[in-house]
Design a protein around this motif. Structure first.
Motif, PDB file in Angstrom:
ATOM      1  N   LEU A   1       0.904  -1.012  -0.282  1.00 22.65           N
ATOM      2  CA  LEU A   1       0.030   0.102   0.098  1.00 22.65           C
ATOM      3  C   LEU A   1       0.865   1.253  -0.003  1.00 22.65           C
ATOM      4  O   LEU A   1       1.459   1.509   1.004  1.00 22.65           O
ATOM      5  N   ALA A   2       0.822   1.841  -1.244  1.00 20.14           N
ATOM      6  CA  ALA A   2       1.924   3.033  -1.300  1.00 20.14           C
ATOM      7  C   ALA A   2       1.037   4.199  -1.686  1.00 20.14           C
ATOM      8  O   ALA A   2       1.627   5.307  -2.469  1.00 20.14           O
ATOM      9  N   GLY A   3       0.037   4.523  -1.231  1.00 19.47           N
ATOM     10  CA  GLY A   3      -0.805   5.761  -1.921  1.00 19.47           C
ATOM     11  C   GLY A   3      -0.746   6.886  -0.906  1.00 19.47           C
ATOM     12  O   GLY A   3      -1.465   7.866  -0.954  1.00 19.47           O
ATOM     13  N   GLY A   4       0.070   6.615   0.237  1.00 19.96           N
ATOM     14  CA  GLY A   4      -0.010   7.795   1.200  1.00 19.96           C
ATOM     15  C   GLY A   4       0.661   9.189   0.644  1.00 19.96           C
ATOM     16  O   GLY A   4       1.521   8.864   0.011  1.00 19.96           O
ATOM     17  N   GLU A   5      -0.082  10.280   1.354  1.00 15.75           N
ATOM     18  CA  GLU A   5       0.375  11.497   0.466  1.00 15.75           C
ATOM     19  C   GLU A   5       1.593  12.123   1.475  1.00 15.75           C
ATOM     20  O   GLU A   5       1.970  13.056   0.911  1.00 15.75           O
ATOM     21  N   GLY A   6       2.113  11.578   2.497  1.00 20.02           N
ATOM     22  CA  GLY A   6       3.108  12.196   3.245  1.00 20.02           C
ATOM     23  C   GLY A   6       3.125  13.604   3.693  1.00 20.02           C
ATOM     24  O   GLY A   6       3.977  14.194   3.539  1.00 20.02           O
ATOM     25  N   ARG A   7       1.914  13.889   4.220  1.00 13.48           N
ATOM     26  CA  ARG A   7       1.610  15.189   4.498  1.00 13.48           C
ATOM     27  C   ARG A   7       2.424  15.782   5.784  1.00 13.48           C
ATOM     28  O   ARG A   7       2.821  16.891   5.519  1.00 13.48           O
ATOM     29  N   ARG A   8       2.748  14.797   6.741  1.00 12.97           N
ATOM     30  CA  ARG A   8       3.582  15.201   7.557  1.00 12.97           C
ATOM     31  C   ARG A   8       5.140  15.055   7.373  1.00 12.97           C
ATOM     32  O   ARG A   8       5.999  15.294   8.176  1.00 12.97           O
ATOM     33  N   LEU A   9       5.402  14.527   6.307  1.00 14.22           N
ATOM     34  CA  LEU A   9       6.851  14.678   5.572  1.00 14.22           C
ATOM     35  C   LEU A   9       6.919  15.767   4.506  1.00 14.22           C
ATOM     36  O   LEU A   9       7.866  15.595   3.664  1.00 14.22           O
ATOM     37  N   GLY A  10       6.118  16.673   4.433  1.00 12.61           N
ATOM     38  CA  GLY A  10       6.122  17.761   3.538  1.00 12.61           C
ATOM     39  C   GLY A  10       5.368  17.362   2.022  1.00 12.61           C
ATOM     40  O   GLY A  10       5.733  18.132   1.239  1.00 12.61           O
ATOM     41  N   GLY A  11       4.621  16.352   2.151  1.00 16.84           N
ATOM     42  CA  GLY A  11       3.713  16.179   1.096  1.00 16.84           C
ATOM     43  C   GLY A  11       4.475  15.475  -0.024  1.00 16.84           C
ATOM     44  O   GLY A  11       4.163  15.336  -1.263  1.00 16.84           O
ATOM     45  N   VAL A  12       5.491  14.703   0.421  1.00 12.87           N
ATOM     46  CA  VAL A  12       6.371  13.946  -0.552  1.00 12.87           C
ATOM     47  C   VAL A  12       5.678  12.676  -0.629  1.00 12.87           C
ATOM     48  O   VAL A  12       4.702  12.012   0.069  1.00 12.87           O
ATOM     49  N   ASP A  13       5.840  11.582  -1.826  1.00 13.02           N
ATOM     50  CA  ASP A  13       5.605  10.599  -2.038  1.00 13.02           C
ATOM     51  C   ASP A  13       6.183   9.636  -1.184  1.00 13.02           C
ATOM     52  O   ASP A  13       7.520   9.271  -1.208  1.00 13.02           O
ATOM     53  N   LYS A  14       5.650   8.854  -0.152  1.00 17.53           N
ATOM     54  CA  LYS A  14       6.262   8.196   1.003  1.00 17.53           C
ATOM     55  C   LYS A  14       7.204   7.120   0.331  1.00 17.53           C
ATOM     56  O   LYS A  14       8.142   6.720   0.834  1.00 17.53           O
ATOM     57  N   ALA A  15       6.517   6.421  -0.824  1.00 19.46           N
ATOM     58  CA  ALA A  15       7.566   5.287  -1.433  1.00 19.46           C
ATOM     59  C   ALA A  15       8.759   5.699  -1.602  1.00 19.46           C
ATOM     60  O   ALA A  15       9.974   4.874  -1.782  1.00 19.46           O
ATOM     61  N   LEU A  16       8.905   6.941  -2.041  1.00 22.78           N
ATOM     62  CA  LEU A  16      10.388   7.404  -2.517  1.00 22.78           C
ATOM     63  C   LEU A  16      11.193   8.191  -1.432  1.00 22.78           C
ATOM     64  O   LEU A  16      12.148   8.805  -2.046  1.00 22.78           O
ATOM     65  N   VAL A  17      10.702   8.189  -0.192  1.00 27.50           N
ATOM     66  CA  VAL A  17      11.434   8.875   0.668  1.00 27.50           C
ATOM     67  C   VAL A  17      12.634   8.074   1.070  1.00 27.50           C
ATOM     68  O   VAL A  17      12.647   6.784   1.105  1.00 27.50           O
ATOM     69  N   PRO A  18      13.768   8.570   0.983  1.00 25.99           N
ATOM     70  CA  PRO A  18      15.086   7.910   1.220  1.00 25.99           C
ATOM     71  C   PRO A  18      15.393   7.500   2.355  1.00 25.99           C
ATOM     72  O   PRO A  18      15.195   8.454   3.604  1.00 25.99           O
ATOM     73  N   LEU A  19      16.014   6.398   2.903  1.00 30.32           N
ATOM     74  CA  LEU A  19      16.322   6.019   4.059  1.00 30.32           C
ATOM     75  C   LEU A  19      17.439   5.198   3.617  1.00 30.32           C
ATOM     76  O   LEU A  19      17.554   3.961   2.952  1.00 30.32           O
ATOM     77  N   GLY A  20      18.577   5.382   4.289  1.00 31.02           N
ATOM     78  CA  GLY A  20      20.028   4.705   3.953  1.00 31.02           C
ATOM     79  C   GLY A  20      20.431   4.467   2.618  1.00 31.02           C
ATOM     80  O   GLY A  20      21.097   3.615   2.409  1.00 31.02           O
ATOM     81  N   GLY A  21      19.981   5.612   1.612  1.00 34.58           N
ATOM     82  CA  GLY A  21      20.560   5.827   0.372  1.00 34.58           C
ATOM     83  C   GLY A  21      19.453   4.966  -0.666  1.00 34.58           C
ATOM     84  O   GLY A  21      19.914   4.786  -1.620  1.00 34.58           O
ATOM     85  N   GLN A  22      18.511   4.364   0.118  1.00 32.56           N
ATOM     86  CA  GLN A  22      17.274   3.521  -0.991  1.00 32.56           C
ATOM     87  C   GLN A  22      15.935   4.271  -0.271  1.00 32.56           C
ATOM     88  O   GLN A  22      15.802   4.639   0.521  1.00 32.56           O
ATOM     89  N   PRO A  23      14.983   4.225  -1.295  1.00 32.06           N
ATOM     90  CA  PRO A  23      13.886   4.615  -1.128  1.00 32.06           C
ATOM     91  C   PRO A  23      13.146   3.463  -0.305  1.00 32.06           C
ATOM     92  O   PRO A  23      13.540   2.369  -0.165  1.00 32.06           O
ATOM     93  N   LEU A  24      12.080   4.228   0.596  1.00 37.12           N
ATOM     94  CA  LEU A  24      11.364   3.351   1.563  1.00 37.12           C
ATOM     95  C   LEU A  24      10.755   1.886   0.632  1.00 37.12           C
ATOM     96  O   LEU A  24      10.737   0.922   1.006  1.00 37.12           O
ATOM     97  N   LEU A  25      10.180   2.444  -0.653  1.00 34.78           N
ATOM     98  CA  LEU A  25       9.758   1.158  -1.680  1.00 34.78           C
ATOM     99  C   LEU A  25      10.914   0.038  -1.519  1.00 34.78           C
ATOM    100  O   LEU A  25      10.453  -1.184  -1.667  1.00 34.78           O
ATOM    101  N   ALA A  26      11.960   0.570  -1.803  1.00 39.21           N
ATOM    102  CA  ALA A  26      13.251  -0.632  -2.062  1.00 39.21           C
ATOM    103  C   ALA A  26      13.233  -1.548  -0.661  1.00 39.21           C
ATOM    104  O   ALA A  26      13.625  -2.561  -0.803  1.00 39.21           O
ATOM    105  N   HIS A  27      13.031  -0.923   0.410  1.00 38.77           N
ATOM    106  CA  HIS A  27      13.555  -1.509   1.724  1.00 38.77           C
ATOM    107  C   HIS A  27      12.175  -2.546   1.910  1.00 38.77           C
ATOM    108  O   HIS A  27      12.464  -3.670   2.181  1.00 38.77           O
TER     109      HIS A  27
END
Length: 192
Positions: free
Chosen positions: A8-34
């Motif tokens: 489920l990757a439809g979140g709007e990421g409002r509390r992260l500044g409105g970014v696509d949560k799936a593509l938020v980087p964590l340790g050099g990779q987007p959350l989707l990759a993890h």
């Protein structure tokens, strides 16, 4: 066929500044990759539930389909995505879908094996229920559609009476990233 996976990757990421949560980087990779790295080996096939241009996920989606919400329920939350996932699974001859959230990079490695089985099931930690992490048999499709037509947006209604599967491995495997502070905590955890 058994259960397929649905991220489920439809979140709007409002509390992260409105970014696509799936593509938020964590340790050099987007959350989707993890999430894909932990979840894809657990199921035969995976799809991503998200609206918009699915090509944005291509580098990390391992070629899996991106399912938009059904037209009658566009942008009505994760329950609409689950309906699309159930339709996809049923068309492929699968028994159902196991769902996970794209903002949970530490989900259990044995989630699908423990949830998939007879009837609906949902994950629990010692603190609470986690209906985002659930097994949805294709037989629930009509109930999910009916809930959406009735204006329901929460996942819990169609899962009433579902088998609860407790996951107690600390730290919380269902930790989700909603804020910059959560992202910082996840980065510290990922380094360990």
């Amino acid at each position: 066929m058994g259960y397929f996976g649905l991220i489920l990757a439809g979140g709007e990421g409002r509390r992260l500044g409105g970014v696509d949560k799936a593509l938020v980087p964590l340790g050099g990779q987007p959350l989707l990759a993890h999430v894909m790295a932990r979840f894809a080996p657990q199921v035969e096939r995976v799809a991503i539930s998200a609206n918009g241009d699915g090509a944005r996920f291509a580098p990390w989606s391992q070629g899996c389909p991106v399912l938009p919400d059904p037209p009658a329920h566009l942008h009505e939350g994760p329950l609409a995505g689950i309906l699309a996932g159930l339709d996809w699974a049923q068309a492929q001859g699968a028994q159902g879908v196991v769902t996970v959230a794209v903002d949970t990079p530490f989900l259990p490695h044995d989630l699908a094996a423990r949830l998939a089985g007879e009837g609906p099931a949902l994950a629990m930690s010692s603190e609470r229920r986690h209906p985002t992490f659930a097994a949805w048999p294709v037989g629930l499709r009509d109930e999910v559609a009916q809930a959406l037509r009735a204006g329901e947006r929460r996942l819990g209604r169609p899962l009433q009476g579902a088998r609860a599967v407790v996951f107690e491995a600390p730290p919380d495997p269902f930790f989700n990233i909603n804020t910059p502070e959560d992202l910082a905590l996840a980065a510290g955890r990922a380094v360990r």
